[in-house]
Design a protein around this motif. Structure first.
Motif, PDB file in Angstrom:
ATOM      1  N   ALA A  60      96.543  57.965 116.005  1.00  0.00           N
ATOM      2  CA  ALA A  60      96.094  58.365 117.332  1.00  0.00           C
ATOM      3  C   ALA A  60      94.582  58.808 117.412  1.00  0.00           C
ATOM      4  O   ALA A  60      94.247  59.507 118.439  1.00  0.00           O
ATOM      5  CB  ALA A  60      96.883  59.462 117.940  1.00  0.00           C
ATOM      6  N   LEU A  89      91.839  49.443 119.775  1.00  0.00           N
ATOM      7  CA  LEU A  89      93.185  48.908 119.392  1.00  0.00           C
ATOM      8  C   LEU A  89      93.717  48.468 120.689  1.00  0.00           C
ATOM      9  O   LEU A  89      94.685  47.533 120.992  1.00  0.00           O
ATOM     10  CB  LEU A  89      93.951  50.122 118.833  1.00  0.00           C
ATOM     11  CG  LEU A  89      95.553  49.683 118.422  1.00  0.00           C
ATOM     12  CD1 LEU A  89      95.675  48.582 117.523  1.00  0.00           C
ATOM     13  CD2 LEU A  89      96.172  51.167 117.728  1.00  0.00           C
ATOM     14  N   LEU A  90      93.593  49.282 121.869  1.00  0.00           N
ATOM     15  CA  LEU A  90      93.985  48.966 123.244  1.00  0.00           C
ATOM     16  C   LEU A  90      93.451  47.692 123.643  1.00  0.00           C
ATOM     17  O   LEU A  90      94.212  46.908 124.019  1.00  0.00           O
ATOM     18  CB  LEU A  90      93.803  50.039 124.204  1.00  0.00           C
ATOM     19  CG  LEU A  90      94.490  51.323 124.106  1.00  0.00           C
ATOM     20  CD1 LEU A  90      93.910  52.571 124.970  1.00  0.00           C
ATOM     21  CD2 LEU A  90      95.857  50.987 124.622  1.00  0.00           C
ATOM     22  N   LEU A 114     101.638  50.795 119.646  1.00  0.00           N
ATOM     23  CA  LEU A 114     100.841  52.247 119.796  1.00  0.00           C
ATOM     24  C   LEU A 114     101.417  53.444 119.204  1.00  0.00           C
ATOM     25  O   LEU A 114     100.545  54.245 118.925  1.00  0.00           O
ATOM     26  CB  LEU A 114     100.249  52.242 121.099  1.00  0.00           C
ATOM     27  CG  LEU A 114      99.396  50.944 121.891  1.00  0.00           C
ATOM     28  CD1 LEU A 114      99.131  51.014 123.233  1.00  0.00           C
ATOM     29  CD2 LEU A 114      97.899  50.913 120.911  1.00  0.00           C
ATOM     30  N   ARG A 166      91.803  55.020 119.995  1.00  0.00           N
ATOM     31  CA  ARG A 166      92.693  53.748 120.335  1.00  0.00           C
ATOM     32  C   ARG A 166      92.023  52.877 121.341  1.00  0.00           C
ATOM     33  O   ARG A 166      92.413  51.751 121.844  1.00  0.00           O
ATOM     34  CB  ARG A 166      93.994  53.985 120.761  1.00  0.00           C
ATOM     35  CG  ARG A 166      94.758  54.900 119.794  1.00  0.00           C
ATOM     36  CD  ARG A 166      96.068  55.287 120.551  1.00  0.00           C
ATOM     37  NE  ARG A 166      97.085  55.681 119.796  1.00  0.00           N
ATOM     38  CZ  ARG A 166      98.261  56.438 120.073  1.00  0.00           C
ATOM     39  NH1 ARG A 166      98.398  56.413 121.105  1.00  0.00           N
ATOM     40  NH2 ARG A 166      99.055  56.763 118.921  1.00  0.00           N
TER      41      ARG A 166
END
Length: 318
Positions: free
Chosen positions: A175, A181-182, A170, A178
């Motif tokens: 950024a 993505l998380l 991460l 996210r």
């Protein structure tokens, strides 16, 4: 961050010697939970948070402040940005006070932070459950090389330092947003725990008489797996999902606290707790409010999962 590694429950499948599939969750489970004051309170709080997250735009419109709006009149610039008034600036205009230094409304950020936490935790739970069930069924039913390959992957992921890997990945990626993505990163390390349990119960179920009867009648492997075995795993999957959600809520909050989760200005409870570290001595409410919301939500899911396990599997507790 990961699913609790509880073992398979014997009561989730039929007793030996029966030719029928084991029953799913009992019809009276909902009634049992509602009659339990503690479980009912947990359900009520979870429903409140879900409603708050779903209706976030309407709620902040009623409160009068959005989570990104600054109110410089609510902070004292001469004192370094401390909220004006007592209790962190709680007033009729700002129901839970304001954020020190910026003057953003804490209530609005709590409401949108609930949306972030639920989207990530529920998304990760759905993806984890899908991966865990599919790979667990494949490993348990087909065995042999398929089982060996999937089991080695599960063992590697379960032994891997997941938190360190998450922070590294991460930190190296953009950024902007996210959330998705998380969900992916959390799910990669979460599915083996459910898959291991599904695998064990599938290995037991595939030798039962009702599966042998389906096989003898000419049913395909796919039909046997998804119409004979999978329905018998509903109770286990339901309980494991309920217990997984609080873990993922805590994971998202922890990663945001460490600065590698949701990036500012996206509201997040973990991010609010992290930013309150420098202020908790002078503005304790800024730490207590998001901390209380987060702790109560995690506790509610954990207690509900425990009560659900008891209701689905009488006499079976770990």
């Amino acid at each position: 961050m990961t699913l609790p590694s509880t073992g398979p429950r014997p009561s989730a499948v039929s007793p030996p010697g029966t030719a029928e599939a084991a029953p799913g969750p009992r019809r009276g489970v909902t009634r049992t939970l509602l009659r339990d004051p503690v479980a009912a309170a947990c359900l009520g709080y979870i429903a409140l948070i879900v409603l708050m997250a779903v209706c976030a735009p309407l709620i902040v419109r009623i409160s009068g402040w959005n989570p990104y709006e600054f109110d410089q009149s609510a902070i004292d610039s001469d004192l370094g940005g401390i909220p004006a008034g007592s209790w962190g600036g709680i007033s009729g205009s700002h129901w839970l006070g304001v954020e020190p230094g910026s003057g953003r409304d804490v209530f609005a950020r709590i409401v949108y932070g609930a949306r972030s936490s639920l989207v990530i935790s529920l998304g990760a739970t759905v993806l984890t459950t899908a991966l865990g069930v599919v790979f667990g069924l494949l490993a348990g039913y087909f065995g042999g090389r398929t089982d060996m390959l999937i089991s080695r992957v599960m063992e590697f992921l379960m032994a891997f330092p997941a938190l360190i890997f998450m922070i590294a990945v991460l930190s190296a990626l953009p950024a902007e947003d996210r959330r998705y993505l998380l969900i992916v990163v959390i799910s990669v390390f979460g599915w083996p725990y459910l898959a291991r349990i599904v695998r064990g119960q599938t290995m037991s179920l595939k030798e039962r008489e009702f599966v042998e009867a389906a096989r003898a009648s000419g049913a395909s492997r796919t039909t046997i797996v998804f119409t004979e075995i999978l329905p018998n795993l509903r109770s286990t999957i339901l309980v494991m999902v309920t217990l997984a959600i609080p873990g993922y809520i805590g994971t998202e909050a922890g990663l945001s606290f460490l600065g590698v989760g949701l990036a500012p200005p996206t509201p997040s409870w973990g991010q609010m707790i992290a930013s309150s570290v420098n202020w908790y001595a002078v503005v304790p409410t800024y730490f207590l409010v998001p901390g209380a919301f987060l702790a109560l939500l995690v506790l509610s899911f954990m207690v509900l999962g425990d009560r659900l396990r008891t209701a689905v599997e009488p006499g079976g507790r770990s």
